[in-house]
Every structure is written in C-alpha cells, then in structure tokens.
Design a protein around this motif. Structure first.
Motif, PDB file in Angstrom:
ATOM      1  N   ASP A  77      47.885   8.748  43.467  1.00  0.00           N
ATOM      2  CA  ASP A  77      47.971   7.295  43.308  1.00  0.00           C
ATOM      3  C   ASP A  77      48.552   6.897  41.957  1.00  0.00           C
ATOM      4  OD1 ASP A  77      46.896   6.626  45.830  1.00  0.00           O
ATOM      5  OD2 ASP A  77      44.857   6.976  45.096  1.00  0.00           O
ATOM      6  N   PHE A  78      48.287   7.701  40.910  1.00  0.00           N
ATOM      7  CA  PHE A  78      48.722   7.323  39.561  1.00  0.00           C
ATOM      8  C   PHE A  78      49.166   8.545  38.771  1.00  0.00           C
ATOM      9  CE2 PHE A  78      45.451   4.289  40.869  1.00  0.00           C
ATOM     10  CZ  PHE A  78      46.135   3.091  40.726  1.00  0.00           C
ATOM     11  N   TYR A  79      50.082   8.289  37.832  1.00  0.00           N
ATOM     12  CA  TYR A  79      50.565   9.338  36.933  1.00  0.00           C
ATOM     13  C   TYR A  79      50.694   8.790  35.514  1.00  0.00           C
ATOM     14  CZ  TYR A  79      51.737  11.914  41.159  1.00  0.00           C
ATOM     15  OH  TYR A  79      51.662  12.566  42.358  1.00  0.00           O
ATOM     16  N   ALA A  80      50.599   9.700  34.560  1.00  0.00           N
ATOM     17  CA  ALA A  80      50.791   9.332  33.154  1.00  0.00           C
ATOM     18  C   ALA A  80      51.189  10.568  32.375  1.00  0.00           C
ATOM     19  CB  ALA A  80      49.514   8.730  32.566  1.00  0.00           C
ATOM     20  N   ALA A  81      51.756  10.344  31.215  1.00  0.00           N
ATOM     21  CA  ALA A  81      52.008  11.381  30.217  1.00  0.00           C
ATOM     22  C   ALA A  81      52.784  12.593  30.709  1.00  0.00           C
ATOM     23  CB  ALA A  81      50.681  11.837  29.599  1.00  0.00           C
ATOM     24  N   PRO A  82      53.940  12.434  31.364  1.00  0.00           N
ATOM     25  CA  PRO A  82      54.772  13.615  31.628  1.00  0.00           C
ATOM     26  C   PRO A  82      55.280  14.173  30.297  1.00  0.00           C
ATOM     27  CG  PRO A  82      55.985  11.610  32.148  1.00  0.00           C
ATOM     28  CD  PRO A  82      54.591  11.187  31.814  1.00  0.00           C
ATOM     29  N   ARG A  83      55.053  15.462  30.055  1.00  0.00           N
ATOM     30  CA  ARG A  83      55.403  16.035  28.758  1.00  0.00           C
ATOM     31  C   ARG A  83      56.042  17.409  28.950  1.00  0.00           C
ATOM     32  NH1 ARG A  83      54.793  11.430  27.978  1.00  0.00           N
ATOM     33  NH2 ARG A  83      53.252  10.403  26.616  1.00  0.00           N
ATOM     34  N   LEU A  84      57.225  17.584  28.368  1.00  0.00           N
ATOM     35  CA  LEU A  84      57.963  18.845  28.457  1.00  0.00           C
ATOM     36  C   LEU A  84      57.561  19.787  27.329  1.00  0.00           C
ATOM     37  CD1 LEU A  84      61.699  18.009  29.257  1.00  0.00           C
ATOM     38  CD2 LEU A  84      60.212  19.527  30.585  1.00  0.00           C
ATOM     39  N   SER A  85      57.467  21.075  27.651  1.00  0.00           N
ATOM     40  CA  SER A  85      57.242  22.081  26.613  1.00  0.00           C
ATOM     41  C   SER A  85      58.462  22.128  25.696  1.00  0.00           C
ATOM     42  CB  SER A  85      56.989  23.443  27.247  1.00  0.00           C
ATOM     43  OG  SER A  85      58.099  23.842  28.031  1.00  0.00           O
ATOM     44  N   PRO A  86      58.300  22.612  24.465  1.00  0.00           N
ATOM     45  CA  PRO A  86      59.429  22.616  23.524  1.00  0.00           C
ATOM     46  C   PRO A  86      60.689  23.290  24.036  1.00  0.00           C
ATOM     47  CG  PRO A  86      57.386  23.123  22.383  1.00  0.00           C
ATOM     48  CD  PRO A  86      57.062  23.103  23.846  1.00  0.00           C
ATOM     49  N   ASP A  87      60.541  24.349  24.858  1.00  0.00           N
ATOM     50  CA  ASP A  87      61.729  25.028  25.377  1.00  0.00           C
ATOM     51  C   ASP A  87      62.227  24.419  26.691  1.00  0.00           C
ATOM     52  OD1 ASP A  87      59.823  25.847  27.197  1.00  0.00           O
ATOM     53  OD2 ASP A  87      60.011  27.987  26.755  1.00  0.00           O
ATOM     54  N   GLY A  88      61.580  23.363  27.150  1.00  0.00           N
ATOM     55  CA  GLY A  88      62.017  22.672  28.358  1.00  0.00           C
ATOM     56  C   GLY A  88      61.710  23.393  29.655  1.00  0.00           C
ATOM     57  N   SER A  89      60.905  24.453  29.593  1.00  0.00           N
ATOM     58  CA  SER A  89      60.678  25.269  30.795  1.00  0.00           C
ATOM     59  C   SER A  89      59.507  24.806  31.643  1.00  0.00           C
ATOM     60  CB  SER A  89      60.447  26.731  30.387  1.00  0.00           C
ATOM     61  OG  SER A  89      59.235  26.858  29.651  1.00  0.00           O
ATOM     62  N   ARG A  90      58.589  24.013  31.054  1.00  0.00           N
ATOM     63  CA  ARG A  90      57.406  23.581  31.794  1.00  0.00           C
ATOM     64  C   ARG A  90      57.156  22.093  31.563  1.00  0.00           C
ATOM     65  NH1 ARG A  90      53.054  27.629  29.457  1.00  0.00           N
ATOM     66  NH2 ARG A  90      54.344  27.240  27.616  1.00  0.00           N
TER      67      ARG A  90
END
Length: 642
Positions: free
Chosen positions: A169-182
């Motif tokens: 129903d809800f999402y927040a705080a999508p955050r990429l790892s420094p190398d962009g892999s996760r």
C-alpha cells in the motif's frame, strides 16, 4: 528601567505582532548537499505560501526556483522530500501539476514526467544508469484508491516511469548502495501507519535496471523502521523500535546488530517523507540526533566501538541532519532562538548560522521560556507538557488576578510539542495569556508504549491528558480556572472538540481544520490516513457504534462552550463539510460560534493573510468570551449567538 504598567492579563500590548510573524518569518524545510553547495527549501507565507529552493554557493545565498513554481509534493498529502540536486542540476516536484521538473543553471525548468495524475517524492539519483528512483503515487483511476509504487524515471522530457517495486500500500525511502548494485526501501500496508509497523527490504539491481528477488531484513506489523541508509562502505543502517525505543541498527553478514540501546528516540513519525536524524561523516563515524524527555541532543557515534558521545550544541530541537567530512548541517532551534539552518565544524566545535527562519530579534523580556512539567493522568499514568507562563517586561497584572490559559493539543496525533522559539506561542504569552503545550498519551518522544496509550483510546486519553494538565495548573494556582480554553489543529482539533463536548473543564475553544465526525473521516479522507482509525478507534464499519459515540457532531446538545472554527476550503485531509456541519449544529443550538473559511488553503495555512487572520481572529474571540480589552486594534469577526 521603567516600571511595568499594571494591566489585566490578555490586555498587554506586545511587539510580537501577526505582521511580524507572517511577513518576516519563513519555514525552513528539506536540506540537500551537492558538493560544496548547500540547498534548502523555504516556505514563504508572504508569497502565498510558495515553497522555494535556495542555494548557498561560495558564500552567497540565492533563489533557485523561478517565479511561477512552487516546490511541493502531495504524496501522502503531507509531502516531503520534494527535490534533489545532482552536479548543479535541480530536480523538483511542482505543486500545481505534481510533475517532476529538471532545472539546470542555464535553462528554465522542464517537465520530465508526463502530464498525468501521478505524484512523485523521496527521489534519489542513480548515477550508473542516469535516472531517478523515487516513490510514485498514481491517482489516474477515478474512484479508486491511489496506487503507490517505487519507479525509475529517465532524464529526458516526458519520460515514462518504469515500475520497480509494487504490491504494497505504501513505500518510502528508496536508497541505492554506494556502488549502485542494491536498492533498499521501506513498505507498509493498511491499517498500519509507518510508526506502527514497516518493513525494510533490499534487492539486487539487475543489468537491465529492474530488480531481482527482494529480501525482507527487518520490520513487521509491530516494528517501525525509520531512515534506512547505506554507509560509505556499503553497510545498510536503519532505526528500529523493536525494543520499544527507536534506536540505531545495521544489517551486516545477514545479521541485524544494535548500535545503540538507550531509552531515547532516534526516529520520528514519518508524516513527511525524507526525514533524517543521522548521517555518515565517514564509514566509522555517524553524527546523529535523539530525543529524551522532549529535548533533542546531538551526538557522535563510533560505528566500531559503538561509543556515543555528545556534541556541544545549544539547540533543543534538531531535524534534517546532513554531513560532509568534518561538518554537520541541520535545522536547529531552542527556546530563545527560532529555527535556523546551522553548520557545525566538528574540529573547532564552532557553530555558524547559514539561514534563520526570521531575522527578527525579540528582547528576552518579552519571551516566555517553556517549563517542562509532568503530571498524573486519569488512567494512572504520567503525561508531559511544556508550560509557558505570561511574560512581557512592560506589564504586570493586578494583584490577585490569574491569567487565562490556552491548552494546545498538537496534531498527528503522534506529533510532539516542540521546544524551539515559536512566535505563535509567544503571541499569546506576551499578551498575558498562558499556554500549555501538551504531549498527551500517543505523542512521540517517549517510546512506543507511550505512543500506544492512544490505541483504541483516541478521544479519551488525549482529552483526559489535556483536561488533567489544565486542572494541574489550576490546582497549582498558576492559571484562572474560569478562563480555560483549548485549541488545536487537525487531530488536535478533534481533541479540542471532544474536550469541549464531553468534558466541562474548558470555557472556550478553537478548532483549526479539526475532525468532528469520525465516521465521515473514515469514509472520506485520503489514502495515507484512510485506515489510521482502525488502531486509534476500531475497525469501521464493524465498530460503528464507537465511532458514533466519540464523534462530537453527534452530541452537540452537550456542547455549551463557545467555539471558533478555521478551515481551508481545499483541505483533502479533513474536508470542509466536517467543520461546516459542526458550525451549523452549534448555530441552530444557539451556542456562540464563529467560522472563518479560507479559500485556496489546504490542510494547514500557508498564506500570510490567512495566518494573520486566524491568529487575530482567535485572539478577538477570546477577548469577547473572557471579557478583556485588547491593547491593539484587531479586525472584529462575527460571533453568532453572542
């Protein structure tokens, strides 16, 4: 030194005017760091409540957002995290159309999302794939609940968002790892609010930019996760209240490890997206802020030894914390200073104010300092509040007179009374009216158990705590028991109306866009809060009787105290029909009532003239009800049945 003039409480002339509050004060919001440049957003009441991105570059402060644009997202209706900056290029959400725009240094803003009924917020930049990843809220299907997802957006005009995560129903705080892999993110489902229970997920980012299999690493229906963030060395950190207090953790080697274990709150209720209470000065050092007994503290945390050390800082309220090597930037305030964007040099421990919410200087003799009080409650617990006695160096009251009191019931209801200098509180105290800012059961800052005092008890515990606080001050001889008022906005407006309807302590009240009909709220509000009442009241319609029993609109025959109502006519959280139904009922009953509707306002007032009118209108209302003369001319308003 002149001798103070003797004048009745409420009749003191104050230098803290509504013009000073509205024309010379701004709201400070989101901070973003881009290399050596610092960006932040400003809410400007003098510009019809417009939000503007401002940049500090090479010592010079300048506006980034051109006229005609208002940087504000409506995701969850409360918004937050409405812009980001990448190498000098700004990406922001424009309030009027909710589209995402790109603005470079040498060009006007250009929309990069289609002109459809979608909203965007909480964005990050994927450098490897040259795209933006953010929360998307889709309102394109009329008559159906909005759909929330995590999407990626290209950087060219009219880019079609690509769905990355969906199903909750809800999402927040999508955050990429420094190398962009996760990618890490938060999700939750009805009927939970994010402070009740959220889940923290991660997934590998595949070669095509979409995500592989997702894995839940923390959280659940009874555990609230806040601010997931990757460290520079690729370790995922987050805040959890699994022990009953929001503390810091990290996920490493498939294991969750506690970094702090103290009776303090490092997290906040996620009413607006993008809230931050910690950041990495390096892989080995976190700068963080936490609250204990209503006071926020700044500290340094060694990620290896887990040693938490306080940092010198006069501020008692801290938010939007960011770091660069050797420096911390945050929004801070104290009982004698309004909020400001502050930079702390970690080596020299020197503080520098980068921008103040107001350049107005108020002499100390006009300022009432908050007194933290704790008092027994009706359910055998302890409640907390900040008491502001009247204070004006030019006046003293006649011998034997005690001041009127306004009990302030904050919104949320999981918000908390702040400790930074608030001129809207000093507006009252400098005129001889005391204020009690109550952190009733359900407020944030005192642990999960204290928040849960309100579960199933909204309209009871909060009301009792406000009533008990007022009675406590009356018994102490601090205020006049015959001149007690209660005021609140939104959820605090509901508490206000319940106190006036179901108790006989208060002699007047002010409802700012307050809830009066719980059934109407359950049937007609936005998605984010559409199931909030399941926990605070009970399931609807299964427990319809409770909703009816706790709705002031159904018991106006019990309400005998005068009430003034303030309402934004474009409010999607508490629609105007709730306030108007209450006004009509009181009008018919013959109870003194006043109503000030404001065109162009949503949930909370942002335009200078409306903030001014609501403050002065409430003051005028109390002067008439409590019978004191005003020192300054205030535009009268009509009080029906009076």
């Amino acid at each position: 030194m002149t001798t103070p003039e003797i004048a009745a409480y409420g009749a003191w002339r104050s230098p803290i005017t509504t013009d000073l509050i509205t024309s010379q004060t701004i709201g400070l919001g989101q901070i973003w760091l881009d290399g050596e440049d610092i960006y932040w957003s400003e809410l400007r009441p003098s510009e019809k409540g417009r939000n503007v991105i401002v940049r500090l570059k090479d010592g010079e402060v300048s506006d980034v957002t051109p006229a005609g644009y208002n940087v504000r997202t409506r995701v969850h209706e409360y918004g937050g995290a409405s812009f980001l900056v990448v190498n000098g290029t700004v990406y922001f959400v424009n309030f009027a159309d909710q589209r995402l725009y790109r603005q470079s240094a040498d060009s006007a803003p250009q929309a990069i999302t289609p002109e459809v009924a979608k909203r965007y917020a909480d964005a990050i930049f994927d450098h490897q794939r040259q795209r933006i990843i953010c929360v998307c809220e889709d309102h394109s299907v009329t008559g159906q609940e909005a759909v929330n997802t995590v999407v990626s957006i290209g950087l060219t005009a009219d880019s079609t968002p690509q769905q990355l995560v969906a199903g909750n129903d809800f999402y927040a705080a999508p955050r990429l790892s420094p190398d962009g892999s996760r990618l890490a993110w938060l999700s939750w489902n009805h009927p939970n609010m994010p402070w009740d229970g959220t889940e923290l997920w991660i997934a590998e980012v595949q070669a095509d930019g979409f995500l592989g299999k997702a894995e839940k690493i923390a959280g659940g229906r009874e555990e609230s996760i806040f601010q997931p963030q990757w460290s520079p060395d690729g370790t995922l950190y987050f805040i959890s209240d699994r022990t009953g207090w929001w503390n810091l953790y990290r996920w490493q080697n498939q294991t969750v490890e506690a970094l702090t274990e103290i009776t303090a709150e490092f997290g906040k209720p996620l009413w607006v997206l993008g809230m931050r209470t910690y950041d990495f000065e390096s892989s080995d050092r976190i700068i963080c802020t936490y609250t204990q007994e209503g006071i926020w503290h700044l500290a340094s945390l060694d990620t290896k030894t887990k040693q938490l050390e306080p940092l010198p800082n006069p501020d008692t309220e801290i938010s939007s914390l960011h770091t660069t090597p050797g420096k911390v930037i945050f929004i801070g305030g104290s009982p004698t200073e309004q909020t400001a964007i502050v930079q702390l040099d970690l080596a020299s421990k020197q503080l520098e104010v980068l921008r103040r919410a107001s350049e107005v200087k108020i002499e100390a003799g006009y300022l009432s300092l908050p007194q933290a009080i704790a008092y027994p409650t009706s359910d055998g617990k302890t409640a907390y509040a900040l008491f502001y006695p009247p204070q004006n160096q030019d006046y003293t009251a006649p011998v034997g007179e005690k001041p009127p009191l306004i009990v302030n019931s904050h919104g949320g209801p999981t918000a908390a009374a702040g400790t930074s200098l608030d001129l809207s509180i000093q507006y009252w105290t400098s005129r001889g009216i005391a204020v009690l800012d109550v952190n009733y059961g359900g407020s944030t800052g005192y642990g999960r158990e204290y928040r849960q005092r309100l579960d199933g008890q909204w309209g009871i515990v909060d009301v009792d705590d406000c009533v008990d606080g007022a009675r406590y001050l009356v018994e102490k001889g601090a205020v006049d028991g015959n001149r007690l008022a209660i005021s609140g906005g939104s959820a605090g407006g509901y508490t206000t109306l319940c106190a006036l309807t179901f108790r006989d302590t208060f002699k007047a009240g002010a409802s700012h866009y307050g809830v009066s009909d719980l059934e109407a709220l359950a049937r007609d509000t936005h998605k984010f809060e559409s199931r909030y009442l399941d926990r605070l009241i009970g399931k609807y319609p299964e427990q319809q009787q409770i909703y009816q029993e706790r709705s002031p609109i159904n018991f106006t025959e019990r309400l005998a105290s005068p009430v003034i109502f303030f309402q934004g006519l474009e409010d999607q959280v508490v629609p105007p029909n709730q306030t108007e139904a209450m006004v009509t009922a009181l009008r018919v009953k013959g109870v003194p009532v006043a109503y000030l509707p404001f065109a162009g306002e949503q949930h909370g007032f942002r335009q200078a003239e409306n903030i001014k009118r609501s403050l002065e209108g409430e003051l005028y209302f109390y002067s008439q009800i409590f019978g004191f003369e005003l020192a300054d001319a205030v535009e009268p308003l009509r009080i029906e049945n009076f």
